[in-house]
Design a protein around this motif. Sequence first.
Motif, short mmCIF file in Angstrom:
data_model
loop_
_atom_site.label_atom_id
_atom_site.label_comp_id
_atom_site.label_asym_id
_atom_site.label_seq_id
_atom_site.Cartn_x
_atom_site.Cartn_y
_atom_site.Cartn_z
N VAL A 2 49.66 19.38 46.28
CA VAL A 2 50.33 18.59 47.31
C VAL A 2 51.47 17.77 46.69
CG1 VAL A 2 48.27 18.40 48.74
CG2 VAL A 2 48.72 16.66 47.01
N THR A 3 52.37 17.35 47.55
CA THR A 3 53.40 16.41 47.17
C THR A 3 53.62 15.45 48.33
OG1 THR A 3 55.64 16.15 46.27
CG2 THR A 3 55.33 17.90 47.88
N ALA A 4 53.83 14.20 48.03
CA ALA A 4 53.95 13.18 49.07
C ALA A 4 55.28 13.28 49.80
CB ALA A 4 53.83 11.79 48.45
N GLY A 5 55.26 12.83 51.03
CA GLY A 5 56.47 12.80 51.85
C GLY A 5 56.65 11.45 52.50
N HIS A 54 55.59 28.29 35.78
CA HIS A 54 55.50 26.84 35.64
C HIS A 54 55.92 26.24 36.98
CE1 HIS A 54 55.33 23.02 33.56
NE2 HIS A 54 56.52 22.71 34.05
N VAL A 55 55.04 25.46 37.58
CA VAL A 55 55.29 24.86 38.89
C VAL A 55 55.52 23.36 38.71
CG1 VAL A 55 54.37 24.47 41.21
CG2 VAL A 55 53.82 26.59 39.99
N VAL A 56 56.61 22.87 39.29
CA VAL A 56 56.96 21.45 39.22
C VAL A 56 56.89 20.88 40.63
CG1 VAL A 56 58.75 19.79 38.60
CG2 VAL A 56 58.50 21.90 37.27
N MET A 57 56.08 19.86 40.82
CA MET A 57 55.95 19.19 42.11
C MET A 57 56.71 17.86 42.00
SD MET A 57 54.02 21.39 43.66
CE MET A 57 53.33 20.62 45.10
N LEU A 58 57.74 17.71 42.81
CA LEU A 58 58.60 16.52 42.72
C LEU A 58 58.36 15.56 43.87
CD1 LEU A 58 61.86 18.36 41.68
CD2 LEU A 58 60.33 17.03 40.22
N VAL A 89 60.11 29.48 36.64
CA VAL A 89 59.92 28.04 36.85
C VAL A 89 60.34 27.77 38.29
CG1 VAL A 89 60.60 25.71 36.17
CG2 VAL A 89 60.38 27.49 34.43
N VAL A 90 59.42 27.20 39.05
CA VAL A 90 59.71 26.87 40.44
C VAL A 90 59.42 25.39 40.66
CG1 VAL A 90 59.26 29.20 41.29
CG2 VAL A 90 57.41 27.54 41.25
N ALA A 91 60.15 24.81 41.59
CA ALA A 91 59.97 23.39 41.92
C ALA A 91 59.76 23.25 43.42
CB ALA A 91 61.18 22.58 41.47
N LEU A 92 58.94 22.29 43.80
CA LEU A 92 58.69 22.00 45.21
C LEU A 92 58.95 20.52 45.45
CD1 LEU A 92 56.43 24.23 44.18
CD2 LEU A 92 55.96 24.19 46.62
N VAL A 93 59.54 20.24 46.60
CA VAL A 93 59.87 18.86 46.96
C VAL A 93 59.72 18.73 48.47
CG1 VAL A 93 62.35 19.37 47.10
CG2 VAL A 93 61.61 17.04 46.64
N HIS A 94 59.26 17.59 48.95
CA HIS A 94 59.03 17.41 50.39
C HIS A 94 60.35 17.48 51.17
CE1 HIS A 94 57.56 15.91 54.19
NE2 HIS A 94 58.44 14.94 54.14
N ALA A 95 61.26 16.62 50.85
CA ALA A 95 62.53 16.56 51.59
C ALA A 95 63.62 17.27 50.80
CB ALA A 95 62.93 15.11 51.85
N PRO A 96 64.24 18.27 51.37
CA PRO A 96 65.31 18.97 50.64
C PRO A 96 66.48 18.03 50.35
CG PRO A 96 65.17 19.74 52.91
CD PRO A 96 64.04 18.78 52.72
N ALA A 118 68.00 23.79 33.34
CA ALA A 118 66.80 24.47 32.83
C ALA A 118 66.63 25.86 33.44
CB ALA A 118 65.58 23.62 33.13
N SER A 119 67.61 26.30 34.23
CA SER A 119 67.56 27.61 34.88
C SER A 119 66.30 27.80 35.72
CB SER A 119 67.67 28.75 33.86
OG SER A 119 68.90 28.66 33.16
N VAL A 120 65.96 26.76 36.49
CA VAL A 120 64.82 26.85 37.40
C VAL A 120 65.11 27.97 38.39
CG1 VAL A 120 63.57 25.64 39.23
CG2 VAL A 120 64.10 24.47 37.08
N ASP A 121 64.13 28.82 38.63
CA ASP A 121 64.33 30.01 39.44
C ASP A 121 64.41 29.74 40.93
OD1 ASP A 121 64.21 32.20 37.34
OD2 ASP A 121 62.39 31.07 36.91
N ALA A 122 63.65 28.79 41.42
CA ALA A 122 63.65 28.50 42.86
C ALA A 122 63.20 27.06 43.09
CB ALA A 122 62.74 29.45 43.62
N VAL A 123 63.81 26.43 44.10
CA VAL A 123 63.41 25.10 44.54
C VAL A 123 63.11 25.20 46.03
CG1 VAL A 123 64.08 22.68 44.79
CG2 VAL A 123 64.89 24.00 42.81
N TYR A 124 61.91 24.79 46.39
CA TYR A 124 61.47 24.86 47.78
C TYR A 124 61.33 23.46 48.34
CZ TYR A 124 60.22 29.59 46.42
OH TYR A 124 60.26 30.88 45.97
N GLY A 125 61.90 23.26 49.53
CA GLY A 125 61.77 22.00 50.27
C GLY A 125 61.33 22.31 51.67
N GLU A 126 60.72 21.34 52.29
CA GLU A 126 60.25 21.56 53.68
C GLU A 126 61.39 21.78 54.62
OE1 GLU A 126 57.51 18.85 55.40
OE2 GLU A 126 56.26 18.91 53.63
#
Length: 126
Positions: A2-5, A54-58, A89-96, A118-126
């Motif tokens: 999970v990640t906070a919003g 590698h998953v990064v939760m922001l 490497v993927v990152a997830l964040v609540h607010a784009p 860091a050449s992160v492959d994908a960033v996902y936001g809600e």
Amino acid sequence: MVTAGNHEIEKLPVAEPEPFKAYNARWRTLYDAGATPSGDNLYYSFDVAGGVVHVVMLGSCTDFATGSAQHQWLQHDLAAVDRSKTAFVVALVHAPWYSSNEAHLGEGDAMEALLRGASVDAVYGE
């Protein structure tokens, strides 16, 4: 994971002055595990598939400006990834960080620079 919003921010300064108190009490993340513990339940990382991903939760609702604790942690976390062993490497964040809302223009610039560097492959936001 999970990640906070924005809905997890406590808005009663007299009754509950600590932001994210309810979130932190209910959700236990991996913030103190792995190669680069963040020390904060609001942002963390972990590896899956034997380290192939590698998953990064922001935390988009906690400080992420240059020099902030989250920014410094992300810089350290991404630098620790061995791309010869970690394919993605993927990152997830609540607010784009990209929005047509003028009040939020440029908010994610500091974090984007780290993610691109860091050449992160994908960033996902809600």
